[in-house]
Motif scaffolding. Structure first.
Motif, PDB file in Angstrom:
ATOM      1  N   ASP A  12       0.816  -1.223   0.000  1.00 35.21           N
ATOM      2  CA  ASP A  12       0.000   0.000   0.000  1.00 35.21           C
ATOM      3  C   ASP A  12       0.845   1.267   0.000  1.00 35.21           C
ATOM      4  OD1 ASP A  12      -2.380  -1.549   0.295  1.00 35.21           O
ATOM      5  OD2 ASP A  12      -2.070  -1.614   2.477  1.00 35.21           O
ATOM      6  N   ILE A  49     -10.038   0.799   2.009  1.00 29.85           N
ATOM      7  CA  ILE A  49     -10.016   0.326   0.631  1.00 29.85           C
ATOM      8  C   ILE A  49     -11.425   0.491   0.046  1.00 29.85           C
ATOM      9  CG2 ILE A  49      -9.583  -1.653  -0.894  1.00 29.85           C
ATOM     10  CD1 ILE A  49      -7.083  -0.669   0.633  1.00 29.85           C
ATOM     11  N   GLY A  52     -11.239  -1.545  -4.481  1.00 32.19           N
ATOM     12  CA  GLY A  52      -9.936  -2.152  -4.673  1.00 32.19           C
ATOM     13  C   GLY A  52      -8.743  -1.222  -4.553  1.00 32.19           C
ATOM     14  N   GLU A  53      -8.974   0.044  -4.228  1.00 27.15           N
ATOM     15  CA  GLU A  53      -7.844   0.971  -4.115  1.00 27.15           C
ATOM     16  C   GLU A  53      -7.792   1.616  -2.743  1.00 27.15           C
ATOM     17  OE1 GLU A  53      -9.407   5.303  -5.663  1.00 27.15           O
ATOM     18  OE2 GLU A  53      -8.539   3.968  -7.160  1.00 27.15           O
ATOM     19  N   VAL A  54      -6.578   2.027  -2.349  1.00 28.07           N
ATOM     20  CA  VAL A  54      -6.398   2.744  -1.082  1.00 28.07           C
ATOM     21  C   VAL A  54      -7.002   4.132  -1.266  1.00 28.07           C
ATOM     22  CG1 VAL A  54      -4.738   3.677   0.568  1.00 28.07           C
ATOM     23  CG2 VAL A  54      -4.312   1.455  -0.499  1.00 28.07           C
TER      24      VAL A  54
END
Length: 182
Positions: A12, A49, A52-54
């Motif tokens: 991350d 999240i 699917g993304e930070v």
């Protein structure tokens, strides 16, 4: 919108550095090397999240770690037990979706599980950061002092941790020396 909160991982780090860089006017600079240092000291380093993304992250330091930071030192001189929020960042395109609040709720649960009585942080008064002031007020933080660092004045904030998180400040473990609001 499905939100997953979990511990941050090395995978991350690039996303965390990018989020921090996009919001650096409200926090301090952080490259990959600095993030590795902070991650090693952090008691609580969490990411939110989304798709699917930070989308957001929080870094918080427990008391009694070798963290060189003037604001952390200010709290350490006054409180025996605390957790210090180094930074919380929500990506611009994800703001307004309670990600910061979810990360704070998660942090308070983490602190409660470890019997840490208070969470500490600061935000800028000069230059003013009104969104941060309002956000922290909603989460039960109250000013316990102020300090100038360079050209910035910050409001030192504390919120009690307990069953009714944010229901006032429990100063039962405040150090007796140095309780002035410097």
């Amino acid at each position: 919108m499905t939100v997953l909160l979990r511990d941050a991982t090395v995978a991350d780090h690039d996303a965390i550095v990018a989020l921090n860089a996009a919001e650096v006017r409200h926090t301090s600079p952080m490259d990959g090397a600095r993030l590795r240092e902070l991650d090693a000291l952090a008691g609580c380093h969490r990411v939110a999240i989304v798709d699917g993304e930070v989308a957001a992250f929080l870094l918080a330091m427990p008391d009694h770690v070798a963290y060189r930071n003037d604001n952390y030192a200010w709290f350490a001189a006054r409180y025996e037990r605390f957790c210090y929020i180094d930074r919380v960042v929500v990506g611009a395109h994800r703001q307004g979706r309670r990600l910061g609040s979810r990360l704070y709720e998660d942090l308070f649960a983490w602190a409660r599980a470890r019997a840490i009585p208070r969470v500490a942080c600061e935000f800028n008064l000069v230059p003013p950061n009104e969104p941060s002031r309002a956000f922290h007020a909603r989460h039960g933080f109250a000013e316990v002092g102020r300090q100038w660092l360079g050209g910035k004045q910050v409001s030192m904030q504390v919120a009690a941790v307990g069953r009714d998180q944010g229901a006032g400040i429990d100063d039962s473990s405040t150090k007796t020396a140095g309780t002035s609001h410097g």
